[in-house]
Design a protein around this motif. Structure first.
Motif, mmCIF file in Angstrom:
data_model
loop_
_atom_site.group_PDB
_atom_site.id
_atom_site.type_symbol
_atom_site.label_atom_id
_atom_site.label_comp_id
_atom_site.label_asym_id
_atom_site.label_seq_id
_atom_site.Cartn_x
_atom_site.Cartn_y
_atom_site.Cartn_z
ATOM 1 N N ARG A 119 0.723 -1.078 -0.068
ATOM 2 C CA ARG A 119 0.023 -0.323 0.106
ATOM 3 C C ARG A 119 1.265 1.058 -0.046
ATOM 4 O O ARG A 119 2.242 1.262 0.805
ATOM 5 C CB ARG A 119 -1.229 0.067 1.034
ATOM 6 C CG ARG A 119 -0.476 -0.664 2.601
ATOM 7 C CD ARG A 119 -1.231 -0.246 3.896
ATOM 8 N NE ARG A 119 -1.058 -1.244 4.433
ATOM 9 C CZ ARG A 119 -1.903 -0.873 6.018
ATOM 10 N NH1 ARG A 119 -2.752 -0.832 5.746
ATOM 11 N NH2 ARG A 119 -1.423 -1.474 7.176
ATOM 12 N N LYS A 120 0.132 2.051 -0.728
ATOM 13 C CA LYS A 120 1.207 3.209 -0.808
ATOM 14 C C LYS A 120 0.963 4.464 0.189
ATOM 15 O O LYS A 120 0.118 4.537 0.795
ATOM 16 C CB LYS A 120 -0.211 4.194 -1.875
ATOM 17 C CG LYS A 120 1.403 4.815 -3.128
ATOM 18 C CD LYS A 120 1.155 5.441 -4.145
ATOM 19 C CE LYS A 120 1.954 6.068 -4.874
ATOM 20 N NZ LYS A 120 1.533 7.567 -5.475
ATOM 21 N N GLY A 122 2.695 3.270 2.692
ATOM 22 C CA GLY A 122 3.421 2.678 4.335
ATOM 23 C C GLY A 122 4.556 2.417 5.331
ATOM 24 O O GLY A 122 4.882 3.166 3.620
ATOM 25 N N TRP A 125 6.343 0.262 1.839
ATOM 26 C CA TRP A 125 6.102 1.011 1.245
ATOM 27 C C TRP A 125 8.014 2.417 0.770
ATOM 28 O O TRP A 125 8.475 1.867 0.131
ATOM 29 C CB TRP A 125 4.966 2.342 0.678
ATOM 30 C CG TRP A 125 5.742 2.969 -0.825
ATOM 31 C CD1 TRP A 125 6.388 4.866 -1.123
ATOM 32 C CD2 TRP A 125 5.375 3.262 -1.899
ATOM 33 N NE1 TRP A 125 6.061 4.689 -2.198
ATOM 34 C CE2 TRP A 125 4.960 3.570 -3.158
ATOM 35 C CE3 TRP A 125 4.121 2.071 -2.723
ATOM 36 C CZ2 TRP A 125 4.983 3.907 -4.333
ATOM 37 C CZ3 TRP A 125 3.633 2.130 -3.561
ATOM 38 C CH2 TRP A 125 4.183 2.825 -5.081
ATOM 39 N N PRO A 141 0.876 0.560 -6.514
ATOM 40 C CA PRO A 141 -0.343 -0.275 -5.500
ATOM 41 C C PRO A 141 -0.309 -1.848 -5.483
ATOM 42 O O PRO A 141 0.080 -1.954 -6.706
ATOM 43 C CB PRO A 141 -1.193 0.786 -5.321
ATOM 44 C CG PRO A 141 -0.349 1.838 -6.359
ATOM 45 C CD PRO A 141 1.371 0.955 -7.108
ATOM 46 N N ILE A 142 -0.385 -2.297 -5.081
ATOM 47 C CA ILE A 142 -0.908 -3.505 -4.926
ATOM 48 C C ILE A 142 -1.797 -4.244 -5.428
ATOM 49 O O ILE A 142 -1.213 -4.937 -6.090
ATOM 50 C CB ILE A 142 -1.877 -4.613 -3.020
ATOM 51 C CG1 ILE A 142 -0.925 -4.135 -1.842
ATOM 52 C CG2 ILE A 142 -2.669 -6.042 -2.780
ATOM 53 C CD1 ILE A 142 -1.581 -4.361 -0.770
ATOM 54 N N ASP A 143 -3.201 -3.352 -6.055
ATOM 55 C CA ASP A 143 -3.731 -3.885 -6.973
ATOM 56 C C ASP A 143 -3.129 -3.605 -8.691
ATOM 57 O O ASP A 143 -2.609 -4.631 -9.845
ATOM 58 C CB ASP A 143 -5.051 -3.532 -7.368
ATOM 59 C CG ASP A 143 -4.577 -1.764 -7.265
ATOM 60 O OD1 ASP A 143 -3.753 -1.162 -7.161
ATOM 61 O OD2 ASP A 143 -5.820 -0.889 -7.381
ATOM 62 N N THR A 164 -7.449 -8.317 2.858
ATOM 63 C CA THR A 164 -7.825 -8.188 1.809
ATOM 64 C C THR A 164 -7.750 -8.239 0.681
ATOM 65 O O THR A 164 -8.563 -8.284 -0.926
ATOM 66 C CB THR A 164 -6.087 -7.551 1.326
ATOM 67 O OG1 THR A 164 -5.199 -8.957 1.625
ATOM 68 C CG2 THR A 164 -5.645 -5.818 1.797
#
Ligand SMILES: NC(=O)C1=CN([C@@H]2O[C@H](COP(=O)(O)OP(=O)(O)OC[C@H]3O[C@@H](n4cnc5c(N)ncnc54)[C@H](OP(=O)(O)O)[C@@H]3O)[C@@H](O)[C@H]2O)C=CC1
Ligand SMILES: CC(=O)[C@](C)(O)C(=O)O
Ligand SMILES: [Mg+2]
Ligand SMILES: [Mg+2]
Length: 414
Positions: A119-120, A122, A125, A141-143, A164
Motif C-alpha cells: 500500500r502506497k 505505508g 512502501w 500499489p497492490i492492485d 484484503t
C-alpha cells in the motif's frame, strides 16, 4: 549396529574433510552415504554414475533417520535454468515485511523479473524505496502489481491476507499462479475466507527461518531450508514451479509437505522451542538464579549468553551427538554431561503436555483466530510494540544488553 556405522562414517568424513581443508557438509554426506544404510548406499551408487561435480543433479531421496524423503537442491536449478524457466514471468511480491523483502531481493539478484506491491506510503512502501525498488517501474500499489504480475506472491501479513482478500481475489485471473509462504490463509479458510479461484495453480514455499536470514544467508552464498507444497495444480506444473521459486528466493534444500502440515508445524514451532518456549525457559531459569542471590551478570551469562555464544552453535554444527570433541555433549565436562543426562528426561516429561496442548490449540484453529483478531486490529503495530517493549524492559534482557556490549568484538560508540 547401523547407527554405529553411521557415527563412524560421520567421524571419518569430518576428519577427512578437515584434513583436506574443505567444508564438511557435502563430503561428509557422500562418505556417510557409502557406509550407511542400504537406502543411502543406493543413492550413493546412483550419484556415483555422475562425475563428482554433477552428483547432486539426480533426483534425491535421502534417508532421514530411517524415513526416506525426496528433496530438491539449489544445485538442481543453476541461475541460467531459473532465468530460462521464468523468462516469461513477472514475480509480483505483494507485501514487503521480513519475508517479502528477503525473497524479493534474492529473486531479483537471481536475475528474475520482480516487482513489489504494497500500500502506497505505508512503512513497507518507504522500505522498498530504500532497497532500490522504483515507484512506477518496480514498485506499485497492490492492485496494480497483481495486474502486472504472473506469479502473485502473497506475503502480506497473515491477517492482512484475510482482510484484503475480497479486493485481491478478483485480480487473480486464469493463467496466474498464486504463491504463499505459509499454509495459514487457505487451510483455515473458515476463519480467513481465503478461497483461491479454481483456475490457478496455488503453491507454497515456506522458508524455515526469518526473512532477514533468508537474505543474509543468500548473500553469504548459503541458503535457508524451505518446505514446498501444492494446494491446487491446474497446469500440471505446480510442483515444478514451487521448486524453482523456492530456489529463486534463496533456499538451500527444499522438502515436500502439504499446506496443512506446513501451517500446523510452523505455528507450533514458533510458539514452542523457536520463540515462545525458549523465551519462557530462559526467563524461568534466570528468575530462579536471581531469587537465589545471583547477580544479573551471572544469571544472564549462565542462561542466554553461554547458550547462544557457545553451546547452541555446537548443536547447530554437529548435533547433540557425542563423538567428536566439538560436539555439544563431548565439548562439555563429564560433570555437565552426567547432570544434563539426568535432567533432560525430567524437562521432557514436564514439557510434553504443554506441547500436546499447543499442537491441539494450533490444529483446532484457536491460534489462528487469536492471530487474526489481534493482527487484524487497526492498532496492531502499536499493540505489538507495547508488549514487545515490556519484554525489552524485563531485567533479563536489560542485563543482556550490557553483556553484549562487553563482547570484545562489539561495536562501541567511541
Ligand atoms: N517473518 C518470517 O520470517 C516468515 C514469515 N512467513 C510468512 O510470510 C508471510 C509474510 O510475513 P512477514 O514477512 O513476516 O510479514 P508481516 O507479517 O510483518 O506483514 C508485513 C506486510 O503486511 C502488510 N500489511 C499489514 N497489514 C496490512 C493491510 N491491512 N493492508 C495491506 N497491507 C498490510 C505490511 O504493509 P505496511 O507496511 O503497509 O503495513 C507489510 O508489507 C506470512 O504469511 C508469514 O506467516 C513465513 C516464513 C517466515
Ligand atoms: C521465521 C519463521 O519461520 C516464523 C517464526 O515461523 C515466522 O516468522 O512466522
Ligand atoms: Mg516458520
Ligand atoms: Mg511462522
Amino acid at each position: 549396529m547401523s547407527s554405529t556405522i553411521i557415527r563412524n562414517a560421520s567421524r571419518q568424513a569430518v576428519r577427512a574433510a578437515k584434513a583436506a581443508q574443505v567444508p564438511t557438509s557435502t563430503r561428509g554426506l557422500s562418505m556417510l552415504a557409502r557406509a550407511a544404510s542400504p537406502a543411502v548406499a543406493s543413492l550413493s551408487k546412483q550419484r556415483n554414475a555422475y562425475p563428482l561435480h554433477m552428483q547432486s543433479r539426480g533426483v534425491k531421496t535421502m534417508d532421514f533417520a530411517g524415513t526416506k524423503e525426496v528433496i530438491y537442491e539449489r544445485s538442481d536449478w543453476p541461475t541460467e535454468k531459473l532465468q530460462e524457466y521464468f523468462k516469461n514471468d513477472t514475480l509480483a511480491m505483494i507485501g514487503y515485511g521480513s519475508q517479502g523483502h528477503g525473497q524479493a531481493l534474492n529473486a531479483r539478484d537471481n536475475g528474475l523479473k520482480v516487482i513489489v506491491g504494497v500500500r502506497k506510503d505505508g512503512a513497507s512502501w518507504k522500505e522498498a524505496i530504500e532497497d532500490g525498488w522504483v515507484p512506477g517501474e518496480t514498485l506499485f500499489p497492490i492492485d496494480e502489481a497483481i495486474n502486472r504480475g504472473t506469479i502473485i506472491m502473497n506475503l502480506l501479513s497473515d491477517a492482512a491476507q484475510s482482510a484484503t482478500w475480497p479486493e485481491i481475489a478478483p485480480l487473480i485471473t486464469k493463467g496466474k499462479t498464486l504463491y504463499f509462504a505459509h499454509g495459514f490463509s487457505v487451510v483455515f479458510k473458515d476463519d480467513t475466507k481465503v478461497v483461491p479461484p479454481k483456475d490457478v495453480d496455488v503453491i507454497l514455499v515456506a522458508p524455515k527461518g526469518s526473512g532477514r536470514t533468508v537474505r543474509t544467508l543468500f548473500k553469504e552464498g548459503r541458503g535457508i531450508n524451505s518446505s514446498i507444497a501444492v494446494w491446487q495444480d491446474v497446469t500440471g506444473k505446480a510442483k515444478e514451479k514451487a521448486v524453482g521459486l523456492g530456489v529463486a528466493v534463496g533456499s538451500g534444500y527444499l522438502y515436500e509437505t502439504t499446506f496443512e502440515k506446513e501451517v500446523y508445524s510452523d505455528l507450533y514451532g514458533e510458539r514452542g522451542v523457536l520463540m515462545g518456549g525458549i523465551q519462557g525457559m530462559f526467563r524461568a531459569q534466570y528468575e530462579v538464579l536471581r531469587k537465589n542471590g545471583h547477580s544479573p551478570s551471572e544469571a544472564f551469562n549462565e542462561t542466554v549468553e553461554e547458550a547462544t555464544q557457545s553451546l547452541f552453535p555446537l548443536i547447530g554444527q554437529y548435533g547433540m551427538d557425542y563423538n567428536l570433541k566439538d560436539y555439544m555433549y563431548a565439548a562439555c565436562s563429564t560433570t555437565a554431561r552426567r547432570g544434563a543426562l539426568d535432567w533432560a528426561p525430567i524437562f521432557e516429561a514436564a514439557n510434553k503436555p504443554v506441547f500436546e496442548k499447543l499442537y491441539e490449540s494450533v490444529k483446532n484453529g484457536t491460534e489462528t483466530r487469536k492471530s487474526l483478531e489481534f493482527n487484524g486490529r487497526k492498532t496492531y503495530r502499536q499493540d505489538l510494540e507495547k508488549e514487545l517493549a515490556e519484554i525489552n524492559d524485563q531485567e533479563i534482557w536489560r542485563a543482556g544488553k550490557t553483556v553484549r556490549a562487553l563482547r570484545p568484538d562489539a561495536k562501541r560508540d567511541e
